[in-house]
Design a protein around this motif. Structure first.
Motif, PDB file in Angstrom:
ATOM      1  N   ALA A 267       0.837  -1.210   0.000  1.00 40.97           N
ATOM      2  CA  ALA A 267       0.000   0.000   0.000  1.00 40.97           C
ATOM      3  C   ALA A 267       0.870   1.257   0.000  1.00 40.97           C
ATOM      4  O   ALA A 267       0.572   2.234  -0.703  1.00 40.97           O
ATOM      5  N   ALA A 268       1.968   1.231   0.768  1.00 36.90           N
ATOM      6  CA  ALA A 268       2.868   2.392   0.819  1.00 36.90           C
ATOM      7  C   ALA A 268       3.500   2.648  -0.545  1.00 36.90           C
ATOM      8  O   ALA A 268       3.620   3.800  -0.996  1.00 36.90           O
ATOM      9  N   MET A 269       3.885   1.562  -1.229  1.00 37.21           N
ATOM     10  CA  MET A 269       4.480   1.721  -2.559  1.00 37.21           C
ATOM     11  C   MET A 269       3.461   2.235  -3.571  1.00 37.21           C
ATOM     12  O   MET A 269       3.771   3.114  -4.394  1.00 37.21           O
ATOM     13  N   ALA A 270       2.245   1.695  -3.512  1.00 38.05           N
ATOM     14  CA  ALA A 270       1.204   2.141  -4.454  1.00 38.05           C
ATOM     15  C   ALA A 270       0.922   3.635  -4.277  1.00 38.05           C
ATOM     16  O   ALA A 270       0.811   4.386  -5.261  1.00 38.05           O
ATOM     17  N   GLU A 271       0.855   4.057  -3.017  1.00 39.80           N
ATOM     18  CA  GLU A 271       0.594   5.474  -2.727  1.00 39.80           C
ATOM     19  C   GLU A 271       1.714   6.365  -3.286  1.00 39.80           C
ATOM     20  O   GLU A 271       1.459   7.416  -3.886  1.00 39.80           O
ATOM     21  N   ALA A 272       2.961   5.943  -3.100  1.00 39.07           N
ATOM     22  CA  ALA A 272       4.103   6.717  -3.598  1.00 39.07           C
ATOM     23  C   ALA A 272       4.105   6.777  -5.124  1.00 39.07           C
ATOM     24  O   ALA A 272       4.493   7.794  -5.716  1.00 39.07           O
ATOM     25  N   LEU A 273       3.647   5.704  -5.767  1.00 39.08           N
ATOM     26  CA  LEU A 273       3.577   5.698  -7.234  1.00 39.08           C
ATOM     27  C   LEU A 273       2.471   6.618  -7.724  1.00 39.08           C
ATOM     28  O   LEU A 273       2.656   7.364  -8.694  1.00 39.08           O
TER      29      LEU A 273
END
Lengths: 186, 186
Positions: A125-131
């Motif tokens: 979820a953290a990676m998706a948000e940063a993308l």
């Protein structure tokens, strides 16, 4: 005992790992972990809500590093190249001296396996948000983040048994490359 | 009260949903759920280990249907086409009459959100295993299974608010198609 213990967190993780290995996760109490670390129960609870959270201690740090690496990737980097940057950045947070022990302990407890799975979900979820913050459209961002999460898990599994000899960053990005190629065979 | 209650499971799920909505998940006990369903606590425990498992009740069924659909897909189907077959097969297990209520209740409880996340992880594992059994190589199988899991989650989220008007199978496979296209933009 001073209220401020500079390395309390690390000592608690080490003590918990020892006790989980020696006597099992289920039979270990917070009081025992604190005692083994030479700290009080209330110091334990300043760092962790419960014993099940001790081994997920690095999650917030990892998520932060993954997101920062993705944010700092060159503007023209593809979504997966940005994820690779995140994985390289996160590599610094893995501790080779406890990797094998963590893997062994987690394998003995369903509750710890559930914690580990939730940790994975949180990092994806953290990676998706940063993308998404980079302007990557939603389904692409989510897919790239899941691939980052799979690469992290596979890289960790390969690294843990020989953590002193191998580079976790290189292993995670290799697994990401394999997933990139896999995407062409769907 | 007879020991064999043919619709006990369904009644327990319905009772739990009502109580979680009315008084909150944390304040609801197993005894209250059993009482509301007109059953005993021991009948509850013949069906579920704990109250947190009630809403994940369909997981085993869903995983089984996903795996069967994948196994029964034509031999020349691509990994993602096989996953689409799994999603269409699983569609039959979703119950429109409780979908919106489940979503609303899960949104109120971190513990239930964790259960839902673990349910996703379990279903992705079931799909990956079924793909490997078809001869799909490991990283491709895992990636296709994660895409199936993302499609299932996104499809359910879109379906739940209007479950009586929309077709969950069509929504899940539409999301899978979007993810297939996303894979070209990684």
């Amino acid at each position: 005992m001073p209220r401020w213990e500079p390395d309390a967190r690390e000592r608690l993780v080490g003590a918990a790992l020892m006790l989980f290995s020696e006597q099992g996760y289920d039979d270990t109490t917070v009081a025992q972990i604190a005692e083994r670390a030479g700290l009080t129960k209330s110091t334990f609870h300043r760092h962790f809500p419960d014993k099940r959270d001790v081994l997920a201690a690095g999650q917030a740090t990892l998520s932060k590093l993954l997101a920062e690496g993705i944010a700092d990737a060159p503007a023209d980097a593809s979504p997966l190249d940005a994820v690779a940057e995140g994985l390289r950045r996160a590599a610094a947070a893995f501790r080779p001296e406890i990797a094998a022990q963590i893997t062994a302990v987690v394998a003995t407890s369903t509750e710890l396996q559930e914690r580990a799975a939730l940790k994975q979900v949180g990092m994806a979820a953290a990676m998706a948000e940063a993308l998404v913050a980079r302007g990557v459209p939603d389904p692409v961002a989510r897919l790239a983040a899941e691939m980052g999460s799979l690469a992290l898990k596979a890289g960790f599994a390969e690294w843990a048994p020989n953590a002193d000899k191998k580079d976790i960053g290189a292993l995670m990005t290799e697994h990401l490359e394999r997933l990139r190629k896999s995407a062409a065979q769907l």
